[in-house]
Each structure stands twice: as structure tokens, then as C-alpha cells.
Design a protein around this motif. Structure first.
Motif, PDB file in Angstrom:
ATOM      1  N   THR A   1       0.824  -1.209   0.000  1.00  0.00           N
ATOM      2  CA  THR A   1       0.000   0.000   0.000  1.00  0.00           C
ATOM      3  C   THR A   1       0.860   1.262   0.000  1.00  0.00           C
ATOM      4  O   THR A   1       0.334   2.370   0.125  1.00  0.00           O
ATOM      5  N   SER A   2       2.163   1.100  -0.162  1.00  0.00           N
ATOM      6  CA  SER A   2       3.055   2.265  -0.235  1.00  0.00           C
ATOM      7  C   SER A   2       2.912   2.950  -1.588  1.00  0.00           C
ATOM      8  O   SER A   2       2.277   2.417  -2.508  1.00  0.00           O
ATOM      9  N   ARG A   3       3.529   4.107  -1.724  1.00  0.00           N
ATOM     10  CA  ARG A   3       3.436   4.876  -2.963  1.00  0.00           C
ATOM     11  C   ARG A   3       4.701   4.773  -3.803  1.00  0.00           C
ATOM     12  O   ARG A   3       4.994   5.657  -4.621  1.00  0.00           O
ATOM     13  N   TRP A   4       5.426   3.673  -3.652  1.00  0.00           N
ATOM     14  CA  TRP A   4       6.607   3.477  -4.497  1.00  0.00           C
ATOM     15  C   TRP A   4       6.190   3.400  -5.957  1.00  0.00           C
ATOM     16  O   TRP A   4       5.139   2.861  -6.300  1.00  0.00           O
TER      17      TRP A   4
ATOM     18  N   GLN B   1      -7.800  -7.284   0.876  1.00  0.00           N
ATOM     19  CA  GLN B   1      -7.033  -7.081   2.104  1.00  0.00           C
ATOM     20  C   GLN B   1      -6.379  -5.696   2.130  1.00  0.00           C
ATOM     21  O   GLN B   1      -6.351  -5.030   3.167  1.00  0.00           O
ATOM     22  N   CYS B   2      -5.861  -5.263   0.992  1.00  0.00           N
ATOM     23  CA  CYS B   2      -5.219  -3.950   0.933  1.00  0.00           C
ATOM     24  C   CYS B   2      -6.238  -2.831   1.126  1.00  0.00           C
ATOM     25  O   CYS B   2      -5.974  -1.840   1.826  1.00  0.00           O
TER      26      CYS B   2
ATOM     27  N   PRO C   1       2.518   2.585   8.193  1.00  0.00           N
ATOM     28  CA  PRO C   1       2.803   2.925   6.803  1.00  0.00           C
ATOM     29  C   PRO C   1       4.291   2.797   6.489  1.00  0.00           C
ATOM     30  O   PRO C   1       5.131   2.807   7.407  1.00  0.00           O
ATOM     31  N   HIS C   2       4.602   2.685   5.221  1.00  0.00           N
ATOM     32  CA  HIS C   2       6.002   2.632   4.813  1.00  0.00           C
ATOM     33  C   HIS C   2       6.638   3.993   5.092  1.00  0.00           C
ATOM     34  O   HIS C   2       6.117   5.026   4.668  1.00  0.00           O
TER      35      HIS C   2
END
Length: 245
Positions: free
Chosen positions: A33-36, A228-229, A240-241
Motif C-alpha cells: 500500500t506504499s506509494r513506491w 485485504q489492501c 505505513p512505509h
């Protein structure tokens, strides 16, 4: 520093593979769910300062198995000089080589993978195999070596004993961190997955990497991952990341 230290808390979820009851997925929701996002060509300085234009394509790509190598060979034969800058070199002197341990990989040529097109090449900057997929309207993960389209996703397998005499295969889906490369990971001059400079995606990883995750997990497995996400995000995405903050 743009790159965050690893070791921060992460949230994982486990669920049985809907298509195979002998497998249990263990997924890193913090990473997924990170924004990488890949920033190749948009500020990526490359993993080595000596080859800033090559991104992570400096050393060539190791093949997962014979099938992986054969699939890439089929695409290689279709590439034209207009699509592949090193077309003549690759055909004259070969496009593969073996490393010091005898493992087959794409050949490194002039500081990059032989399929890497320079920024000045009229046929397009970046991976010739990727460019071919875009030209043909097909998905890039079907034309590139497995390691290339999977990174920085990582799939790992582990046999687990439940304690009652039965076992299952744990399939972990997560982030390919520096540590994933072994001791050599610390020698990279830059690495994207834990770097804030690359956590600028418009969508979370589980959405932007839909095709790759579906290939790794199957359609039913990916569909459950999305559930799940989404539930994780609806709960406020605890843990969060750090690179996405």
C-alpha cells in the motif's frame, strides 16, 4: 537522507491461496500500500554512480530458469535495429554470458545490460525488451527476464510445519530490499524501494503493479490481496512505509 532505515514496523496479512489450498500467502501490506513507483528516466540516479543512465540495468539480468531464458530469446530474435541499439553487437558477439558461478545472464556491455538503449538512441531510451512490448501492445512482463519485471517485488517460498504433522507452503509477497541482494546490497550507491524519491506514485503498489502481482499470485490470489489492501487502507493504513510519509 532520502533513503529510510529499514526495521520499522510492518503489517502483514495471511490468507490461503484460493486456487491452491496447500499454499498460504503472507503479504506485506505496508509495502503493497506504499506509494513506491519506478522513476527510471524521471530522476533515477542509477544503482551505481558510474552508470547513472542505466538505472538498475547495470549488471545484466540473471535468468530464473531455462524457460525464462528461452522466452527472452524469442523476443530478442524479433527486435529490429530500430528498436535495439545494440542489435549488431548482440547478434555478432552474443547477448548472454555466464557469471563467475556459471549462472546464465544477459550480457553486460559498455556499462549496462546489452538490452539497454541509451538516452540518445532514436528508437527510445531504456530497455529494448520493454520498448518492444509497448510497440506491440503487450504487457512488458511477458517480454523481460523474470527478475526485471518482478523487482522490487519479491516472492519467497517457505515450507511451514503447522505442528500437527501437516505442512503448507508459505508464499511471501513483499519488498525486495537491499538486504535481498545479500552483502552486495550495501554496496549499491542508490536503491529505490526504501528511498523517498521513488515513493511518489499516484497509486499504491498493489494497484500500479496489478499485472506483476497477478502473474505472481494468480487472478484469485490477487483479487483477495486487493480486498485485504483496501481493508488495510480503510483502517487508516497502520504502520505505513516510512519512505511514503
Amino acid at each position: 537522507m532520502p533513503e529510510v532505515e529499514l526495521g520499522f514496523p510492518r503489517t502483514y496479512v495471511e490468507f490461503t491461496n484460493p486456487s491452491d489450498e496447500t499454499e498460504v500467502f503472507r503479504c506485506d501490506l505496508t509495502w503493497l500500500t506504499s506509494r513506491w513507483t519506478c522513476i527510471f528516466g524521471s530522476g533515477c540516479p542509477g544503482i551505481y554512480e558510474t552508470s547513472p543512465e542505466a538505472g538498475c540495468c547495470t549488471l545484466g539480468a540473471h535468468f530464473a530458469d531455462d524457460e525464462d531464458a528461452k522466452r527472452v530469446e524469442v523476443v530478442m530474435e524479433k527486435l529490429t535495429p530500430a528498436q535495439w541499439e545494440n542489435h549488431a553487437e548482440g547478434h555478432a558477439r552474443g547477448w548472454t554470458e555466464k557469471d563467475d558461478e556459471g549462472e546464465l545472464k544477459t550480457r553486460a556491455y559498455e556499462g549496462a545490460c546489452i538490452f539497454h538503449n541509451s538516452r540518445e538512441f532514436e528508437g527510445g531510451y531504456g530497455c529494448a525488451l520493454h520498448g518492444y512490448a509497448l510497440d506491440e501492445g503487450i504487457k512488458p512482463h511477458t517480454t523481460k527476464p523474470d527478475v526485471c519485471w518482478q523487482l522490487p517485488l519479491r516472492r519467497q517460498f517457505r515450507d511451514v510445519d503447522r505442528g500437527d504433522g501437516s505442512t503448507y507452503t508459505e508464499v511471501q509477497i513483499g519488498e525486495y530490499t537491499r538486504a535481498g541482494w545479500g552483502p552486495g546490497g550495501a554496496d549499491l550507491d542508490w536503491y529505490c524501494s526504501s528511498n523517498t524519491e521513488a515513493h511518489v506514485g499516484m497509486e499504491p503498489v498493489y494497484v500500479s503493479n496489478r499485472d506483476e502481482l497477478t502473474e505472481l499470485m494468480g487472478e484469485a490470489g490477487y483479487a483477495e490481496l486487493v480486498n485485504q489492501c483496501e481493508a488495510h487502507e480503510a483502517a487508516g493504513a497502520p504502520n505505513p512505509h516510512r519512505a511514503s510519509l
